[in-house]
Enzyme design. Structure first.
Site, mmCIF file in Angstrom:
data_model
loop_
_atom_site.group_PDB
_atom_site.id
_atom_site.type_symbol
_atom_site.label_atom_id
_atom_site.label_comp_id
_atom_site.label_asym_id
_atom_site.label_seq_id
_atom_site.Cartn_x
_atom_site.Cartn_y
_atom_site.Cartn_z
ATOM 1 N N LYS A 69 0.181 4.226 -0.339
ATOM 2 C CA LYS A 69 -0.479 5.419 0.220
ATOM 3 C C LYS A 69 -0.223 6.630 -0.692
ATOM 4 C CE LYS A 69 -0.241 3.324 4.737
ATOM 5 N NZ LYS A 69 -0.213 3.466 6.179
ATOM 6 N N GLU B 96 -6.919 4.862 7.682
ATOM 7 C CA GLU B 96 -6.704 6.285 7.386
ATOM 8 C C GLU B 96 -7.931 6.889 6.718
ATOM 9 O OE1 GLU B 96 -2.981 5.671 5.402
ATOM 10 O OE2 GLU B 96 -2.112 5.139 7.343
ATOM 11 N N GLU C 179 -5.545 -4.705 10.574
ATOM 12 C CA GLU C 179 -4.505 -3.701 10.790
ATOM 13 C C GLU C 179 -4.795 -2.916 12.064
ATOM 14 O OE1 GLU C 179 -2.476 -2.536 6.867
ATOM 15 O OE2 GLU C 179 -4.327 -1.405 6.962
ATOM 16 N N HIS D 298 -9.578 1.337 4.679
ATOM 17 C CA HIS D 298 -8.325 1.524 5.404
ATOM 18 C C HIS D 298 -8.553 2.474 6.581
ATOM 19 C CE1 HIS D 298 -4.256 2.715 6.386
ATOM 20 N NE2 HIS D 298 -3.864 1.595 5.808
ATOM 21 N N GLY E 291 2.342 2.499 10.744
ATOM 22 C CA GLY E 291 3.306 3.596 10.583
ATOM 23 C C GLY E 291 4.013 3.983 11.867
ATOM 24 N N ASN F 238 0.872 -1.177 0.000
ATOM 25 C CA ASN F 238 0.000 0.000 0.000
ATOM 26 C C ASN F 238 0.910 1.228 0.000
ATOM 27 O OD1 ASN F 238 -1.795 2.045 0.510
ATOM 28 N ND2 ASN F 238 -2.320 1.371 2.594
ATOM 29 N N SER G 57 3.289 -1.861 10.404
ATOM 30 C CA SER G 57 4.733 -1.922 10.651
ATOM 31 C C SER G 57 5.346 -3.286 10.316
ATOM 32 C CB SER G 57 5.058 -1.524 12.095
ATOM 33 O OG SER G 57 4.677 -0.178 12.327
#
Ligand code: PGA
Length: 252
Positions: A11, A97, A167, A95, A173, A9, A213
């Protein structure tokens, strides 16, 4: 046995030239293929160009989002049919985010899942709890609500075209990944819950990726867990060597 699936991904990263080079390096490093499914998910503007780079190779193309309509007056949005048109096989939906910064609700995620499947895309559906959820022992309740909402009216036949990415938001991250046992526990819970929603056989066949991560040095222990069937990789997917090392960790 479920085939491992490693997806990158990207991003909102890269420019067209380094995105093309990154995809080309992944293609080259993977060679004629392995027993792992591999996909890269670049930003929208680069999809068509990277489709040319991965065409005819063992690397598949995915997008990071879509809007649940075919066409119309939805300024700034991209439809699943457009993603198919430029060569995408996959789309990431839900996701954290998007849930966090763009307020994608479970209902909206569900609408996107239905639209993407209808257009012929395979869906990588993301779910995961926040640190507060985990600290207050709400991990399973949150995963349950996300699964129930996002998978509403999804049949077992449709589920076969889906992957779920677990996730934990606190691991994305941050450099703090879930322990292999935390990942395994969450994945086993997801599989049990999906079995209740879509049936045992569909749940057994479901690929559940871990994300958060994932790096070359922790990928193997995570991927060795019985219910961890792959990884959705953010930061480490931006370096071909790291991404390929994670893919190799999934090779049996
Ligand atoms: P990360 O991101 O690997 O950079 O933690 C994973 C993801 O958000 O899919």
């Amino acid at each position: 046995m479920r085939k491992k699936f490693i997806a990158g991904n990207w991003k909102m990263n890269t420019r067209s030239i380094d995105g093309e080079l990154l995809a080309a390096d992944v293609v080259k490093g993977l060679g004629s293929g392995s027993n792992v499914t591999v996909a890269v998910c670049p930003p929208f503007p680069f999809l068509a160009r990277i489709a040319q780079v991965v065409k005819g190779t063992s690397v598949a193309l995915g997008a990071q989002n879509c809007y649940p309509k075919d066409d119309g007056a939805f300024t700034g949005e991209v439809s699943p049919a457009m993603l198919v048109d430029v060569g995408c096989a996959y789309v990431i939906i839900g996701h954290s985010e998007r849930r966090q910064f763009f307020h994608d609700t479970n209902d909206f995620v569900n609408a996107k899942v239905h639209a993407a499947l209808k257009a012929g895309l395979q869906v990588i559906l993301c779910i995961g709890e926040t640190l507060d959820d985990r600290k207050s022992n709400r991990t399973e309740a949150v995963l349950d609500a996300q699964l129930t909402g996002s998978l509403a009216k999804i049949t077992s036949v449709e589920l076969a075209k889906m992957v779920i990415a677990y996730e934990p938001v606190w691991a994305i991250g941050t450099g703090v990944n879930a322990t292999p046992q935390q990942a395994q526990d969450a994945h086993a819970f997801v599989r049990r819950r999906v079995a209740q929603l879509c049936g045992d056989a569909a749940a057994h066949a479901l690929v559940i990726q871990y994300g958060g991560s994932v790096k070359p040095d922790n990928a193997a222990t995570l991927l060795n867990q019985p219910d961890v069937d792959g990884a959705l990789v953010g930061g480490a997917s931006l370096k071909a060597d790291d991404f390929l090392a994670i893919v190799r960790a999934g090779v049996r």
